[in-house]
Motif scaffolding. Sequence first.
Motif, PDB file in Angstrom:
ATOM      1  N   LEU A 181       0.835  -1.208   0.000  1.00  0.00           N
ATOM      2  CA  LEU A 181       0.000   0.000   0.000  1.00  0.00           C
ATOM      3  C   LEU A 181       0.864   1.251   0.000  1.00  0.00           C
ATOM      4  N   PHE A 182       1.780   1.328   0.958  1.00  0.00           N
ATOM      5  CA  PHE A 182       2.635   2.514   1.071  1.00  0.00           C
ATOM      6  C   PHE A 182       3.892   2.276   0.239  1.00  0.00           C
ATOM      7  N   SER A 183       3.827   2.719  -1.012  1.00  0.00           N
ATOM      8  CA  SER A 183       4.851   2.387  -1.992  1.00  0.00           C
ATOM      9  C   SER A 183       5.094   3.576  -2.915  1.00  0.00           C
ATOM     10  N   SER A 293       8.376   3.898   3.843  1.00  0.00           N
ATOM     11  CA  SER A 293       7.935   2.875   2.915  1.00  0.00           C
ATOM     12  C   SER A 293       7.553   3.480   1.568  1.00  0.00           C
ATOM     13  N   SER A 294       7.092   4.724   1.592  1.00  0.00           N
ATOM     14  CA  SER A 294       6.715   5.432   0.367  1.00  0.00           C
ATOM     15  C   SER A 294       7.912   6.062  -0.329  1.00  0.00           C
ATOM     16  N   GLY A 295       9.103   5.900   0.249  1.00  0.00           N
ATOM     17  CA  GLY A 295      10.317   6.401  -0.373  1.00  0.00           C
ATOM     18  C   GLY A 295      10.593   7.866  -0.141  1.00  0.00           C
ATOM     19  N   LEU A 296      10.063   8.431   0.945  1.00  0.00           N
ATOM     20  CA  LEU A 296      10.283   9.847   1.221  1.00  0.00           C
ATOM     21  C   LEU A 296      11.547  10.069   2.039  1.00  0.00           C
ATOM     22  N   ALA A 350      14.472   0.050   4.372  1.00  0.00           N
ATOM     23  CA  ALA A 350      14.360  -0.051   5.827  1.00  0.00           C
ATOM     24  C   ALA A 350      12.936  -0.430   6.230  1.00  0.00           C
ATOM     25  N   ALA A 351      11.951   0.112   5.520  1.00  0.00           N
ATOM     26  CA  ALA A 351      10.559  -0.199   5.822  1.00  0.00           C
ATOM     27  C   ALA A 351      10.179  -1.604   5.375  1.00  0.00           C
ATOM     28  N   GLN A 352      10.753  -2.059   4.269  1.00  0.00           N
ATOM     29  CA  GLN A 352      10.392  -3.374   3.751  1.00  0.00           C
ATOM     30  C   GLN A 352      10.753  -4.500   4.710  1.00  0.00           C
TER      31      GLN A 352
END
Length: 380
Positions: A181-183, A293-296, A350-352
């Motif tokens: 979802l958060f991608s 997770s969204s790459g910010l 890191a989120a993955q």
Amino acid sequence: MRFLLITDTFPPDINGVARTLATLADGLKQRGHEIEIVTTLEASPELAQEPYKRHTVMAMPLPGYPGLRMGFTTTWQMQALYETFRPDALYIATETPLGIASIRAANKMGIPMVSGFHTNFQTYLEDYALPGLETVAQGLLRSLHNQTARTLTPSADTAAMLTRWGIQNVGVLGRGVDTDLFSPSRRSLELRESWGVDEKTPVALYVGRVAAEKNLVLLTQAFAAFREIYPAAPCVVVGDGPKLKSLQTEHPEFIYTGAKTGEDLAAHYASADAFLFPSITETFGNVVLEAMSSGLVTTAYDYAAPRQLIRSGENGFLAPFDDESAFLDQCRMAARAWNEAPLRQAARQAAQDLGWQRVIEQFESELTSVIGTTSSQHSA
């Protein structure tokens, strides 16, 4: 097993605690357990088919914060509910009158309990016109949590704080994120165009409650620091809360979207470039995990989730806790680094590594491990 989750906040509420508890409840249900929920709000129409029975109790708004509620019930009412459902264990995620009555009833009936410390409400007291009561609140929290077999909180920082207060058997139950979802794949050029930018201009983002405890004065300064580097950068605020109208009045230059959920929320994250999070009252900070997770490129204080997740300069930026000058300097660093692909990819990586499955499995283990204990073994 039969588990009863007791909480003031649950979907359709939009906040990190509600989303976390719904994810945990869904996970337990999928693992074959029978789950019921005690909370303060009826399910919305789209949640009418949720996979567990919901019991609602009376509630009143938190003073100064109508978007949050305190649940009220009696010990007798909770005993009647326990008699009907016959839970093997309880998870009590609130220290309000709902939680107090739930603990008393469980003690009377010998039902094992795990409690959750999800929110630093004791630090909100001064913000909501109740200064000087933090020590009193700590004593109440210690008394309540020590009547349960285990207290779970989402970060090592918060666990250490609770232990210093004298709360016993504290454990860390982390948080996860839905990386599908958060991608970054949710990035929307149409949404960015609505904010007035192309791909050459960064967007600075805040997601969360628009409330005093979120350090909003520093947020406005952080946006200003970011715009020192990129004057044309839009500053987007996603969320709702008691300070939204005043913030809109004082800073009409920001873009306000209101609260967002699901894919819409994910698109707002992915369509931005930098996430600025000045809060100093988090027990974890789910939004930090969602942003990464969204790459910010994320800037936050060095505690709770940011301390666990961010390697400053490699996958985000950290400032020493409550050092406002350092935080603003890091926001300027983030503005300069907003388009560095390795940094953004490292944030995503890191989120993955933090999916929800391991958290649900630990939560299940925590609940099953207290079955067979009695209140006399852990009462205050």
